[in-house]
Design an enzyme around this catalytic site. Structure first.
Site, PDB file in Angstrom:
ATOM      1  N   CYS A   1      46.788  39.345  40.665  1.00  0.00           N
ATOM      2  CA  CYS A   1      47.336  38.004  40.456  1.00  0.00           C
ATOM      3  C   CYS A   1      46.263  36.933  40.332  1.00  0.00           C
ATOM      4  CB  CYS A   1      48.298  37.659  41.589  1.00  0.00           C
ATOM      5  SG  CYS A   1      49.619  38.882  41.731  1.00  0.00           S
TER       6      CYS A   1
ATOM      7  N   HIS B   1      56.484  33.931  40.569  1.00  0.00           N
ATOM      8  CA  HIS B   1      55.097  34.420  40.557  1.00  0.00           C
ATOM      9  C   HIS B   1      54.826  35.136  39.232  1.00  0.00           C
ATOM     10  CE1 HIS B   1      51.286  35.777  41.637  1.00  0.00           C
ATOM     11  NE2 HIS B   1      51.537  36.439  42.763  1.00  0.00           N
TER      12      HIS B   1
ATOM     13  N   LYS C   1      54.978  27.856  42.523  1.00  0.00           N
ATOM     14  CA  LYS C   1      55.721  29.128  42.444  1.00  0.00           C
ATOM     15  C   LYS C   1      57.141  28.972  42.964  1.00  0.00           C
ATOM     16  CE  LYS C   1      51.899  32.473  42.691  1.00  0.00           C
ATOM     17  NZ  LYS C   1      50.725  31.588  42.870  1.00  0.00           N
TER      18      LYS C   1
ATOM     19  N   PHE D   1      46.462  41.381  44.869  1.00  0.00           N
ATOM     20  CA  PHE D   1      46.399  42.658  45.591  1.00  0.00           C
ATOM     21  C   PHE D   1      45.007  43.262  45.401  1.00  0.00           C
ATOM     22  CE2 PHE D   1      51.234  43.706  45.176  1.00  0.00           C
ATOM     23  CZ  PHE D   1      51.507  42.792  46.167  1.00  0.00           C
TER      24      PHE D   1
ATOM     25  N   GLU E   1      46.962  31.312  54.075  1.00  0.00           N
ATOM     26  CA  GLU E   1      46.333  30.358  53.167  1.00  0.00           C
ATOM     27  C   GLU E   1      46.236  28.967  53.786  1.00  0.00           C
ATOM     28  OE1 GLU E   1      46.549  28.788  48.522  1.00  0.00           O
ATOM     29  OE2 GLU E   1      48.203  29.983  49.337  1.00  0.00           O
TER      30      GLU E   1
ATOM     31  N   HIS F   1      48.184  29.236  46.291  1.00  0.00           N
ATOM     32  CA  HIS F   1      48.734  30.508  45.801  1.00  0.00           C
ATOM     33  C   HIS F   1      50.196  30.582  46.219  1.00  0.00           C
ATOM     34  CE1 HIS F   1      48.709  34.553  44.328  1.00  0.00           C
ATOM     35  NE2 HIS F   1      48.966  35.073  45.514  1.00  0.00           N
TER      36      HIS F   1
END
Length: 416
Positions: free
Chosen positions: A165, A342, A337, A403, A316, A305
């Site tokens: 991502c 996403h 998002k 990931f 985060e 994110h």
């Protein structure tokens, strides 16, 4: 050597809340949700029955039918967004030196639907390997920038970055450095993804990553909310035209912002889970600030994110508090998002576009769907909840993580 300055001169967006950059921006500011029941296939047996699909999009409205049939959706999306960005930048395609124009793109997965369909068709047969001759060229992740360069004749660096991502933010940082170091005058950068498929949804469901709020899809993506239960999958593309500052100035280009720096890091922790204290996130934001030559107190806005996962959101925000200290409470933090879902490898690009447009318009889009305070999140952080906020933004940051522990961060500044 002295690094060259880099500016943003063109934007293109194809998203679940708008099929152009202007529609996308209108959707962001109004707090529009792109989530709805999936229309691409029968979801009866799936845990999650909704996603953020594109709306009213037909590739053949933009791409020749025969050519479109030879492209996976993720490439079609890339072509449409890139076309808009190139037109927005008003590049003089006839006079520019195309040997010094690159295309550096991001995709986390690539042609997933093509791969899925070809394998399913083979499994239905008698074992004879009957595959579409365009199977491989449609599927491979690097084919999107390849097609953009073929259409326009751009002969500079051409490749795809793959870091899950974080892919398109990674691509943007590579593009920044290609111009900084004098290798290119112009780079078309960004990312695209088209993973709302049987395999995509099934795979993410199997790892319990997706929200299963089927009774209310439009409220399912709820970053920072105590009741969040996973991310909502989206699709689309974002494209950004970067130019060397003197080159852009000489041709009289409109300049949205200066791209002042980027950073990369790794969590080195787990295949899918973030480090609980956000160590990699702390490192990537510090790297980005150092690369840009800026101080924490210079930052006005952070597009996080913020995927709406229980672990990721808290990690985060802890990292932001550590890096920015008391100034963190003065920053407009948000997660777009909550509206787009996403977009995986395309997330970094469309979220950077949001940060750039927020700077241009003096408005920070909201984090929608927030109803319940999470006691693990500092209540003094301004998460721009549920309603857009006016803000004079001189410096905007955008975070993107993937990931494998991949972290990427980019910084934009109003041009001096």
């Amino acid at each position: 050597m002295e690094l060259k300055r880099v500016v943003v001169t063109g934007l293109g967006a194809l998203t679940p809340i708008g099929n152009t950059k202007d529609e996308y921006w209108e959707g962001l500011v109004s707090g529009k949700s792109g989530a709805a029941p999936i229309t691409y296939y029968d979801t009866e047996k799936f845990k999650t029955k909704f996603a953020c699909e594109l709306k009213n999009f037909n590739a053949t409205d933009f791409i020749d039918r025969k050519l479109a049939s030879r492209m996976d959706k993720f490439t079609q999306y890339a072509m449409v967004a890139a076309d808009e960005a190139i037109a927005d930048a008003k590049l003089d395609l006839d006079s520019m030196n195309k040997l010094r124009v690159g295309v550096i793109w991001g995709a986390g997965i690539g042609g997933l639907e093509t791969f899925q369909d070809e394998v399913l068709n083979f499994a239905k047969g008698d074992g004879t390997p009957r595959f579409n001759p365009f199977f491989i060229p449609k599927m491979i992740a690097d084919i999107a920038p390849g097609n953009i360069s073929i259409k326009y004749g751009f002969m500079g660096p051409n490749y795809t970055t793959v870091s899950a991502c974080a892919s398109s933010a990674n691509a943007m940082f590579d593009a920044l450095n290609s111009i900084r170091l004098g290798h290119c005058d112009v780079v078309v950068t960004g990312g695209s993804e088209a993973a709302v498929t049987i395999a995509g949804m099934g795979g993410f469901n199997a790892m319990h990553a997706l929200s299963t709020r089927n009774e209310s899809p439009e409220t399912a993506s709820r970053p920072f909310d105590a009741t969040r239960d996973g991310f909502v999958l989206g699709e689309g593309a974002g494209a950004i035209i970067l130019e060397e500052y003197e080159y852009a100035k000489a041709r009289g280009a409109k300049i949205y912002a200066e791209f002042v720096g980027g950073g990369l890091s790794s969590d080195a922790y787990h295949m899918t889970a973030p480090h609980p204290e956000g160590r990699g996130v702390v490192a990537v934001m510090k790297n980005c600030l150092e690369n840009a030559g800026l101080k924490p107190e210079d930052v006005d806005h952070i597009n996080t994110h913020g995927t709406s996962t229980p672990l990721g959101d808290v990690a985060e925000l802890k990292a932001i508090s550590e890096v920015f200290g008391s100034h963190a409470k003065s920053i407009n933090i948000n997660s777009t998002k909550s509206m787009t879902g996403h977009l995986l490898g395309a997330a970094g690009a469309i979220e950077a576009i949001s940060a750039i447009l927020a700077m241009e318009h003096g408005i920070v889009p909201p984090t929608i769907n927030h109803t319940t305070v999470d006691e693990n999140i500092d209540p003094e952080l301004n998460l721009t909840l549920n309603k857009a906020q006016k803000r004079d933004i001189k410096v905007a940051m955008s975070n993107t993580f993937g990931f494998g522990g991949h972290n990427a961060c980019v910084l934009f500044k109003k041009l001096d």
